[in-house]
Design a protein around this motif. Structure first.
Motif, PDB file in Angstrom:
ATOM      1  N   ASP A 278      -1.569   6.903  -0.863  1.00 50.44           N
ATOM      2  CA  ASP A 278      -1.719   6.683   0.340  1.00 50.44           C
ATOM      3  C   ASP A 278      -2.257   7.547   0.998  1.00 50.44           C
ATOM      4  O   ASP A 278      -2.663   7.475   2.573  1.00 50.44           O
ATOM      5  CB  ASP A 278       0.384   6.888   0.959  1.00 50.44           C
TER       6      ASP A 278
ATOM      7  N   ARG B 219       4.818   5.489   5.516  1.00 52.81           N
ATOM      8  CA  ARG B 219       5.609   6.518   4.995  1.00 52.81           C
ATOM      9  C   ARG B 219       4.378   7.563   5.767  1.00 52.81           C
ATOM     10  O   ARG B 219       4.583   8.694   5.631  1.00 52.81           O
ATOM     11  CB  ARG B 219       4.363   6.237   3.584  1.00 52.81           C
TER      12      ARG B 219
ATOM     13  N   MET C 159       0.863   3.286   7.198  1.00 51.46           N
ATOM     14  CA  MET C 159       0.767   2.997   5.782  1.00 51.46           C
ATOM     15  C   MET C 159       2.254   2.931   5.148  1.00 51.46           C
ATOM     16  O   MET C 159       2.854   4.068   5.541  1.00 51.46           O
ATOM     17  CB  MET C 159       0.337   4.654   5.608  1.00 51.46           C
TER      18      MET C 159
ATOM     19  N   LEU D 274       4.999   3.605  -1.107  1.00 53.00           N
ATOM     20  CA  LEU D 274       4.654   3.186  -2.061  1.00 53.00           C
ATOM     21  C   LEU D 274       5.956   3.132  -3.026  1.00 53.00           C
ATOM     22  O   LEU D 274       5.549   2.603  -4.204  1.00 53.00           O
ATOM     23  CB  LEU D 274       3.524   3.489  -2.348  1.00 53.00           C
TER      24      LEU D 274
ATOM     25  N   GLY E  87      -2.100  -0.840   4.097  1.00 50.26           N
ATOM     26  CA  GLY E  87      -2.222  -0.081   5.270  1.00 50.26           C
ATOM     27  C   GLY E  87      -1.894  -1.650   6.280  1.00 50.26           C
ATOM     28  O   GLY E  87      -3.273  -2.293   6.177  1.00 50.26           O
TER      29      GLY E  87
ATOM     30  N   ILE F 102      -5.161  -0.130  -0.225  1.00 48.35           N
ATOM     31  CA  ILE F 102      -4.665   1.173  -0.943  1.00 48.35           C
ATOM     32  C   ILE F 102      -6.060   2.159  -1.452  1.00 48.35           C
ATOM     33  O   ILE F 102      -6.439   1.272  -3.061  1.00 48.35           O
ATOM     34  CB  ILE F 102      -3.691   1.617  -1.524  1.00 48.35           C
TER      35      ILE F 102
END
Length: 342
Positions: A132, A235, A247, A250, A276, A294
């Motif tokens: 990420d 995130r 983003m 995960l 994203g 990603i």
């Protein structure tokens, strides 16, 4: 050839080191894994999964072996500095798990000795190579967001049982990584603002933190963790003068399930719903909206850098000043958490 001895045999070694090192056998040889005898009681079956390594409870075996040129320290935090200093005194380069030390002063002692010996000592800030974060860096580096205004880094949980936690540790265990990610990308902040405390046990724990890092031109980075987040934030949230990037989370590594045996790296194929989301205005004034695939996690990258650094071909990717600044912020944060009141 990098010849490695590991001190410790916990999840860090088996999940975040060995699977990546095993893919680099032409450059890296794992010779030893040191474990204290008391740590092996009832837990020797895992050793049989790695028949090519020598397991030992004699620290002198690895320290006195001239072939070993890198010691990787994966012990409980309190032992990091002692093993780092011992390894350096024995002429070995050091890669130490986070936190590199429990105080900035102790870390400076390790770096000073390494410089005196002409050796490498560095922190395993492997989260710089998370899928990420690499994706976020790719978007930022593309320039489509324009001048950055702010970035938020969230690593949250929903764990109401945290009310039973009555000790410090979250800043060293969790904040150390997102703080390093921000500093690795944007450098040393001009100033910081810290809200570090416990929702349930103020003054006793540090399980909630909201840390702002301020940079030139009004740019601000925020690192935040809470254990009372039922619905995931993205995130990362990045805003620039030309656009924004989100983003998604995960998921937490601690939630992954593994079968008995050595961890085998599987190809990461993230579904599009986890990609994203990027929205920006281009130079022609056109509105763009797209999903960003990603990147792949690569915790082995730090070993590639270590090989080059030991050979004098590159600088350390995790710089001393970055490690020291992260520890300084954490120490300040713990002081703030201890002062928190109801």
């Amino acid at each position: 050839m990098l010849t490695v001895a590991y001190i410790g045999f916990g999840n860090s070694v088996t999940h975040y080191h060995l699977p990546y090192v095993e893919k680099k056998k032409e450059k890296i040889k794992v010779k030893y894994i040191y474990r204290r005898e008391e740590d092996r009681i009832g837990d020797t079956e895992r050793e049989t999964w790695y028949p090519n390594y020598t397991f030992t409870s004699d620290i002198d075996t690895i320290m006195d072996d001239p072939e070993v040129n890198l010691i990787v320290i994966n012990t409980p935090d309190a032992f990091h500095v002692d093993y780092s200093l011992l390894s350096l005194k024995k002429g070995k380069n050091v890669l130490c798990e986070k936190p590199f030390a429990l105080t900035k002063k102790a870390a400076e002692e390790v770096f000073t000795l390494a410089n005196e010996k002409g050796l490498i000592a560095t922190a395993n800030q492997n989260r710089r190579f998370d899928a990420d974060f690499l994706t976020v860096k790719k978007v930022i580096d593309s320039g489509v967001l324009g001048d950055l205004v702010e970035i938020e880094s969230h690593y949250d949980y929903f764990r109401p049982s945290i009310k039973e936690n009555k000790r410090m540790g979250f800043l060293y265990g969790l904040a150390v990584h997102p703080l390093d990610q921000i500093i690795s990308k944007f450098g040393i902040p001009i100033r910081t603002c810290l809200d570090c405390r416990s929702i349930d046990n103020p003054g006793i724990s540090d399980d909630y933190y909201d840390i702002d890092l301020f940079y030139d031109n009004g740019f601000k980075a925020t690192v935040k963790t809470s254990c009372y987040v039922k619905l995931d934030y993205p995130r990362f949230i990045v805003h620039g003068k030309k656009g924004s990037f989100l983003m998604p989370s995960l998921g937490h590594n601690s939630n992954k399930k593994y079968k008995p045996g050595p961890i085998v790296l599987a190809e990461e194929n993230y579904p599009e719903e986890l990609w994203g989301t990027l929205s920006y205005i281009n130079d022609a004034g056109e509105d763009n909206y797209l999903k960003v695939p990603i990147e792949s996690t690569d915790y082995g990258a730090i070993y590639e850098n270590l090989i080059a650094a030991i050979e004098g071909k590159q600088e350390k990717i995790v710089k001393d000043i970055e490690v020291l600044k992260v520890l300084e912020i954490i120490e300040d944060g713990i002081a703030v958490a201890k002062e928190a009141k109801e």
